[in-house]
Design a protein around this motif. Structure first.
Motif, PDB file in Angstrom:
ATOM      1  N   LYS A   1      86.232  53.799  57.751  1.00 39.71           N
ATOM      2  CA  LYS A   1      85.685  52.810  56.824  1.00 39.71           C
ATOM      3  C   LYS A   1      86.581  51.586  56.721  1.00 39.71           C
ATOM      4  N   GLU A   2      87.892  51.797  56.835  1.00 41.25           N
ATOM      5  CA  GLU A   2      88.824  50.666  56.810  1.00 41.25           C
ATOM      6  C   GLU A   2      88.788  49.868  58.109  1.00 41.25           C
ATOM      7  N   ARG A   3      88.529  50.568  59.215  1.00 43.51           N
ATOM      8  CA  ARG A   3      88.544  49.930  60.530  1.00 43.51           C
ATOM      9  C   ARG A   3      87.225  49.256  60.893  1.00 43.51           C
ATOM     10  N   ILE A   4      86.176  49.513  60.134  1.00 37.74           N
ATOM     11  CA  ILE A   4      84.844  49.041  60.514  1.00 37.74           C
ATOM     12  C   ILE A   4      84.787  47.526  60.663  1.00 37.74           C
ATOM     13  N   PHE A   5      85.723  46.820  60.037  1.00 42.39           N
ATOM     14  CA  PHE A   5      85.696  45.355  60.075  1.00 42.39           C
ATOM     15  C   PHE A   5      85.960  44.811  61.475  1.00 42.39           C
ATOM     16  N   VAL A   6      86.782  45.501  62.249  1.00 43.70           N
ATOM     17  CA  VAL A   6      87.012  45.038  63.623  1.00 43.70           C
ATOM     18  C   VAL A   6      85.752  45.255  64.462  1.00 43.70           C
ATOM     19  N   GLU A   7      84.994  46.316  64.140  1.00 45.23           N
ATOM     20  CA  GLU A   7      83.718  46.537  64.828  1.00 45.23           C
ATOM     21  C   GLU A   7      82.730  45.420  64.478  1.00 45.23           C
ATOM     22  N   HIS A   8      82.769  44.990  63.218  1.00 42.54           N
ATOM     23  CA  HIS A   8      81.914  43.863  62.809  1.00 42.54           C
ATOM     24  C   HIS A   8      82.300  42.602  63.580  1.00 42.54           C
ATOM     25  N   ALA A   9      83.605  42.356  63.723  1.00 44.48           N
ATOM     26  CA  ALA A   9      84.075  41.172  64.441  1.00 44.48           C
ATOM     27  C   ALA A   9      83.604  41.200  65.890  1.00 44.48           C
ATOM     28  N   ILE A  10      83.720  42.361  66.534  1.00 45.73           N
ATOM     29  CA  ILE A  10      83.265  42.497  67.919  1.00 45.73           C
ATOM     30  C   ILE A  10      81.759  42.281  68.001  1.00 45.73           C
ATOM     31  N   GLY A  11      81.026  42.818  67.028  1.00 48.70           N
ATOM     32  CA  GLY A  11      79.575  42.635  67.009  1.00 48.70           C
ATOM     33  C   GLY A  11      79.168  41.181  66.862  1.00 48.70           C
ATOM     34  N   LYS A  12      79.882  40.442  66.021  1.00 46.78           N
ATOM     35  CA  LYS A  12      79.575  39.020  65.831  1.00 46.78           C
ATOM     36  C   LYS A  12      79.879  38.229  67.099  1.00 46.78           C
ATOM     37  N   MET A  13      80.948  38.593  67.781  1.00 44.47           N
ATOM     38  CA  MET A  13      81.293  37.941  69.036  1.00 44.47           C
ATOM     39  C   MET A  13      80.232  38.234  70.099  1.00 44.47           C
ATOM     40  N   LYS A  14      79.711  39.460  70.065  1.00 50.38           N
ATOM     41  CA  LYS A  14      78.761  39.883  71.088  1.00 50.38           C
ATOM     42  C   LYS A  14      77.309  39.555  70.744  1.00 50.38           C
ATOM     43  N   LYS A  15      77.096  38.761  69.704  1.00 48.75           N
ATOM     44  CA  LYS A  15      75.727  38.284  69.484  1.00 48.75           C
ATOM     45  C   LYS A  15      75.341  37.320  70.603  1.00 48.75           C
ATOM     46  N   TYR A  16      76.345  36.836  71.317  1.00 49.12           N
ATOM     47  CA  TYR A  16      76.084  36.053  72.521  1.00 49.12           C
ATOM     48  C   TYR A  16      75.864  37.045  73.670  1.00 49.12           C
ATOM     49  N   ARG A  17      74.662  37.059  74.170  1.00 47.17           N
ATOM     50  CA  ARG A  17      74.263  38.100  75.114  1.00 47.17           C
ATOM     51  C   ARG A  17      75.040  38.057  76.422  1.00 47.17           C
ATOM     52  N   ILE A  18      75.696  36.951  76.684  1.00 48.22           N
ATOM     53  CA  ILE A  18      76.498  36.851  77.903  1.00 48.22           C
ATOM     54  C   ILE A  18      77.662  37.847  77.878  1.00 48.22           C
ATOM     55  N   LEU A  19      78.041  38.322  76.679  1.00 48.40           N
ATOM     56  CA  LEU A  19      79.052  39.365  76.553  1.00 48.40           C
ATOM     57  C   LEU A  19      78.431  40.755  76.444  1.00 48.40           C
ATOM     58  N   LYS A  20      77.143  40.823  76.158  1.00 43.63           N
ATOM     59  CA  LYS A  20      76.484  42.107  75.915  1.00 43.63           C
ATOM     60  C   LYS A  20      75.787  42.636  77.161  1.00 43.63           C
TER      61      LYS A  20
END
Length: 306
Positions: free
Chosen positions: A257-276
């Motif tokens: 639960k404390e680490r979930i924020f880095v997953e959010h950061a990665i998800g926001k970065m990967k909203k650009y499909r060129i990374l997904k």
């Protein structure tokens, strides 16, 4: 394709990853960067030097083009068809104007660091963060030719060919650092040791959170406070079905639960499909630039909205 024809806010976000107001803010910074770099506006340059009909009459059109490709990840031929230009022209325009976007984000101080030359530089860069969260992120890539290349790119975790990078964020999801890509056969802990040489005191003044991909990190580095979960023991003759205790499972859940924020950061970065999407690019330099830009665009969003 003319971005001015997009009337819907939803469609604008779908094509660029930005709202119209955020696009306007980024465009202003983009234009300022061009002016500082070349001593004149883009429009003045076109007027004075270009005799044929330019592919982009304004920097707004060029910025839209770059964001469109980051968001939609087209092959160069399709991108060229959408914007009425040749395949090579689409590639060259993306290369040039994405560099300008990278410079813009650097001037706004929102580009993540790609490496650190010293502990002092690291300390200065992360001084705003109360605690740091590391994680690895993998991006699918095409299967390379040759057995050795295939072996090098193969990720045992993803069971396919990938590039992997190391990322550092905080609970505000700001991305402070993202490494250049490593081949998929590398692991998180191995990359950490290459990027942050053990024994130099990188984290002695910081509370740092890791996932189980970094088991053993406490033996290699000193920390103000280290937060990492418990890994299930290996099976043995005496304990063929090892399990974590209830307390260990609860602690792992709490850390997640404390680490979930880095997953959010990665998800926001990967909203650009060129990374997904599975990456088709051959240039490692361009791939690394795109990775940094996508992280920088998320940091830019945080800058102007918080």
């Amino acid at each position: 394709m003319n971005y001015k024809d997009i009337n819907s806010e939803r469609q604008f976000k779908d094509t660029t990853g930005k709202s119209k107001s955020e696009f306007a803010s980024l465009l202003s910074d983009y234009e300022n960067t061009y002016l500082e770099e070349y001593g004149q506006t883009y429009e003045s340059y076109i007027l004075e030097n270009v005799t044929e009909e330019p592919k982009f009459k304004t920097l707004a059109e060029a910025l839209f083009f770059v964001l469109f490709q980051l968001k939609n990840d087209m092959i160069w031929g399709s991108l060229g068809a959408v914007f009425a230009m040749a395949v090579s022209t689409a590639h060259d325009n993306f290369d040039f104007f994405s560099k300008l976007l990278e410079q813009t984000l650097e001037k706004k101080k929102v580009m993540p660091k790609r490496s650190f030359s010293s502990v002092e530089e690291f300390e200065t860069h992360v001084s705003e963060a109360e605690e740091l969260i590391f994680d690895g992120t993998e991006n699918l890539t095409e299967r390379p030719q040759g057995y050795e290349n295939q072996k090098d790119k193969y990720s045992g975790k993803k069971k396919t060919h990938t590039d992997i990078s190391l990322l550092l964020s905080d609970k505000q999801t700001k991305i402070y650092y993202v490494s250049n890509y490593y081949s998929g056969s590398n692991v998180d802990m191995g990359i950490l040791k290459q990027e942050f040489q053990p024994g130099m005191g990188w984290f002695k003044n910081h509370k740092v959170l890791f996932d189980l991909g970094f088991i053993g990190v406490g033996k290699k580095y000193d920390f103000k406070e280290l937060i990492i979960g418990e890994k299930k023991p290996r099976s043995s003759k005496n304990n063929p079905n090892p399990e974590l205790t209830k307390e260990q499972k609860e602690r792992n859940t709490s850390i997640s639960k404390e680490r979930i924020f880095v997953e959010h950061a990665i998800g926001k970065m990967k909203k650009y499909r060129i990374l997904k999407n599975r990456c088709r690019l051959k240039s490692q330099e361009l791939k690394n630039r795109i990775l940094g830009i996508c992280a920088g665009l998320w940091n830019y969003h945080l800058l102007i909205t918080t």
